[in-house]
Design an enzyme around this catalytic site. Structure first.
Site, PDB file in Angstrom:
ATOM      1  N   LYS A 135     -23.092 -15.861  48.353  1.00 62.88           N
ATOM      2  CA  LYS A 135     -23.981 -14.781  48.780  1.00 62.88           C
ATOM      3  C   LYS A 135     -25.299 -15.406  49.188  1.00 62.88           C
ATOM      4  O   LYS A 135     -25.688 -16.480  48.695  1.00 62.88           O
ATOM      5  CB  LYS A 135     -24.221 -13.784  47.638  1.00 62.88           C
ATOM      6  CG  LYS A 135     -24.568 -12.384  48.114  1.00 62.88           C
ATOM      7  CD  LYS A 135     -23.346 -11.628  48.624  1.00 62.88           C
ATOM      8  CE  LYS A 135     -23.678 -10.168  48.886  1.00 62.88           C
ATOM      9  NZ  LYS A 135     -22.484  -9.386  49.242  1.00 62.88           N
ATOM     10  N   GLY A 151     -22.838  10.379  47.269  1.00 60.01           N
ATOM     11  CA  GLY A 151     -23.302   9.614  48.420  1.00 60.01           C
ATOM     12  C   GLY A 151     -22.412   9.850  49.619  1.00 60.01           C
ATOM     13  O   GLY A 151     -21.186   9.742  49.522  1.00 60.01           O
ATOM     14  N   VAL A 152     -23.024  10.195  50.748  1.00 62.58           N
ATOM     15  CA  VAL A 152     -22.245  10.472  51.961  1.00 62.58           C
ATOM     16  C   VAL A 152     -22.774   9.585  53.092  1.00 62.58           C
ATOM     17  O   VAL A 152     -23.235  10.067  54.124  1.00 62.58           O
ATOM     18  CB  VAL A 152     -22.289  11.964  52.360  1.00 62.58           C
ATOM     19  CG1 VAL A 152     -21.208  12.271  53.390  1.00 62.58           C
ATOM     20  CG2 VAL A 152     -22.097  12.870  51.150  1.00 62.58           C
ATOM     21  N   GLY A 153     -22.737   8.285  52.866  1.00 64.39           N
ATOM     22  CA  GLY A 153     -23.133   7.333  53.891  1.00 64.39           C
ATOM     23  C   GLY A 153     -21.985   7.043  54.839  1.00 64.39           C
ATOM     24  O   GLY A 153     -21.004   7.799  54.906  1.00 64.39           O
ATOM     25  N   ASN A 154     -22.081   5.926  55.564  1.00 66.08           N
ATOM     26  CA  ASN A 154     -21.070   5.609  56.573  1.00 66.08           C
ATOM     27  C   ASN A 154     -19.685   5.424  55.976  1.00 66.08           C
ATOM     28  O   ASN A 154     -18.689   5.918  56.513  1.00 66.08           O
ATOM     29  CB  ASN A 154     -21.479   4.343  57.329  1.00 66.08           C
ATOM     30  CG  ASN A 154     -22.683   4.556  58.216  1.00 66.08           C
ATOM     31  OD1 ASN A 154     -22.904   5.658  58.703  1.00 66.08           O
ATOM     32  ND2 ASN A 154     -23.460   3.517  58.428  1.00 66.08           N
ATOM     33  N   VAL A 155     -19.606   4.719  54.850  1.00 64.40           N
ATOM     34  CA  VAL A 155     -18.297   4.485  54.242  1.00 64.40           C
ATOM     35  C   VAL A 155     -17.718   5.780  53.699  1.00 64.40           C
ATOM     36  O   VAL A 155     -16.573   6.146  53.994  1.00 64.40           O
ATOM     37  CB  VAL A 155     -18.388   3.429  53.117  1.00 64.40           C
ATOM     38  CG1 VAL A 155     -17.065   3.345  52.352  1.00 64.40           C
ATOM     39  CG2 VAL A 155     -18.754   2.068  53.687  1.00 64.40           C
TER      40      VAL A 155
END
Length: 374
Positions: free
Chosen positions: A89, A189-193
């Protein structure tokens, strides 16, 4: 699994020895202002692959701890996903809103190139495809670049598909069928994924309950999928079959776990357990936890396919196997009487140990052959 005991910059070698880290590279470029850290945890299975995040860390030590923690997590994720890749990382210390530049990312790319393939970088928190394109100007050891360069593009839909497949495996374990039709799923959570995850679930006939601090995202989910919206603090206590944490980490903790009224936890967020003992708490409450680094591996499986010349059909077939990886975690958990988070770690550790042993035997054999020729 990925906790470190770094207390100051002077304890770095003690920490590396204790947690089996292979290499830490400190990167500085005065002209561009680059201050970055590359952490390589383990390359037993292959080159270390892991994303680059940019964050305005409070201190150099905080950045170091994050890089170490995340790189070890990638070792487990890549191993559990069956990839021939190790864990690494990188972090850039700085404000992503004000300090990004072509020079900054190209300077970072030169440091990646200097490692000669031991570390392969990718997009992560606060970095984008455009940033990867700048890095690509200096090195080929980067994934997630623009499709014009042979990349896979936005990884969110692929990550979502992997989570969907893992969720079906969990449903099979608990309910005897992997159908999600008619199941109520609470999504944090309603993000892109998770928006793409919602699409898969909606198409199968699941009922969705969603929350987010972004009102626009909630409205999209309501309009597209008929999702029921609840306040962020209420998502833990809704009546549902499955809870899907898809936002911040550490949301499974002393305060939230007692509120849960679900049989399964399966979501896209990283580091969902605040502490390992919270995995034990879920086990005690008879809630099946799908370890995050297994179920959300679709993204890294997808970008890893770029290393062989990206083929989307091939990549998606590999992502389908998240179902099998999750099922194997459940089998190990039952076989060895372990909570699922520990079973997932054991699955990864066993694969690494097997390959390390095989490599050692091969090297010993070669040494013996060379010795007999001498």
């Amino acid at each position: 699994m990925v906790e470190t005991n770094v207390e100051s910059r002077f304890s770095i070698f003690e920490t590396m020895e204790m947690e089996d880290y292979e290499q830490v590279v400190f990167c500085h470029d005065k002209v561009s202002g680059l201050k970055a850290i590359i952490a390589i945890h383990d390359t037993t299975l292959g080159p270390a692959l892991g994303g680059l995040r940019m964050w305005n860390y409070a201190s150099d030590e905080e950045a170091l701890i994050d890089a170490l923690r995340l790189s070890k997590g990638m070792t487990y994720k890549n191993a559990a996903a069956g990839l021939n890749l190790g864990g690494g990382k990188a972090v850039i210390i700085g404000d992503a809103k004000t300090q990004k530049s072509e020079a900054l990312f190209r300077a970072f790319g030169r440091y990646v190139q200097s490692l000669n393939g031991r570390y392969i970088t990718a997009e992560d928190v606060n970095t984008t495809v455009a940033d990867m394109d700048y890095i690509h100007m200096e090195t080929d050891f980067v994934t997630g670049v623009s499709p014009a360069f042979g990349s896979s593009g936005n990884p969110s839909p692929v990550t979502a598909y992997g989570v969907y497949r893992g969720m079906k495996a969990a449903a099979k374990e608990v309910y005897g069928t992997d159908s999600l039709g008619g199941k109520t799923i609470a999504i944090q959570g309603v993000g892109n994924v998770s928006f793409n995850l919602c699409r898969h679930l909606h198409e199968e006939g699941a009922k969705l309950i969603v929350t987010d601090i972004n009102q626009e995202a909630l409205q999209r989910a309501e309009e597209a999928f008929g999702a029921l919206i609840v306040a962020p603090e209420d998502i833990y206590s809704v009546e549902a079959d499955i809870f899907a944490p898809c936002a911040l980490g550490a949301t499974l903790n002393d305060e939230t776990i007692p509120q849960l009224k679900v049989k399964i936890i399966a979501g896209a967020a990283n580091n969902q357990l605040k502490e390992d003992r919270h995995g034990d708490m879920l086990e005690e409450r008879d809630i099946l936890y799908v370890p995050d680094f297994v179920i959300n591996a679709g993204g890294v499986i997808n970008v890893a396919d770029e290393l062989d010349g990206y083929n989307r059909d091939r990549a998606m077939k590999k992502v389908e196997l998240v179902y099998d990886a999750v099922t194997k975690v459940f089998e190990i958990a039952k076989r060895d009487h372990l909570p699922t988070y520990r079973a997932a770690e054991k699955m990864a550790e066993e694969r690494i140990a097997t390959m390390r042993s095989a490599r050692s035997q091969f090297l010993r054999r070669d040494k013996n052959i060379l010795g007999s020729r001498g």
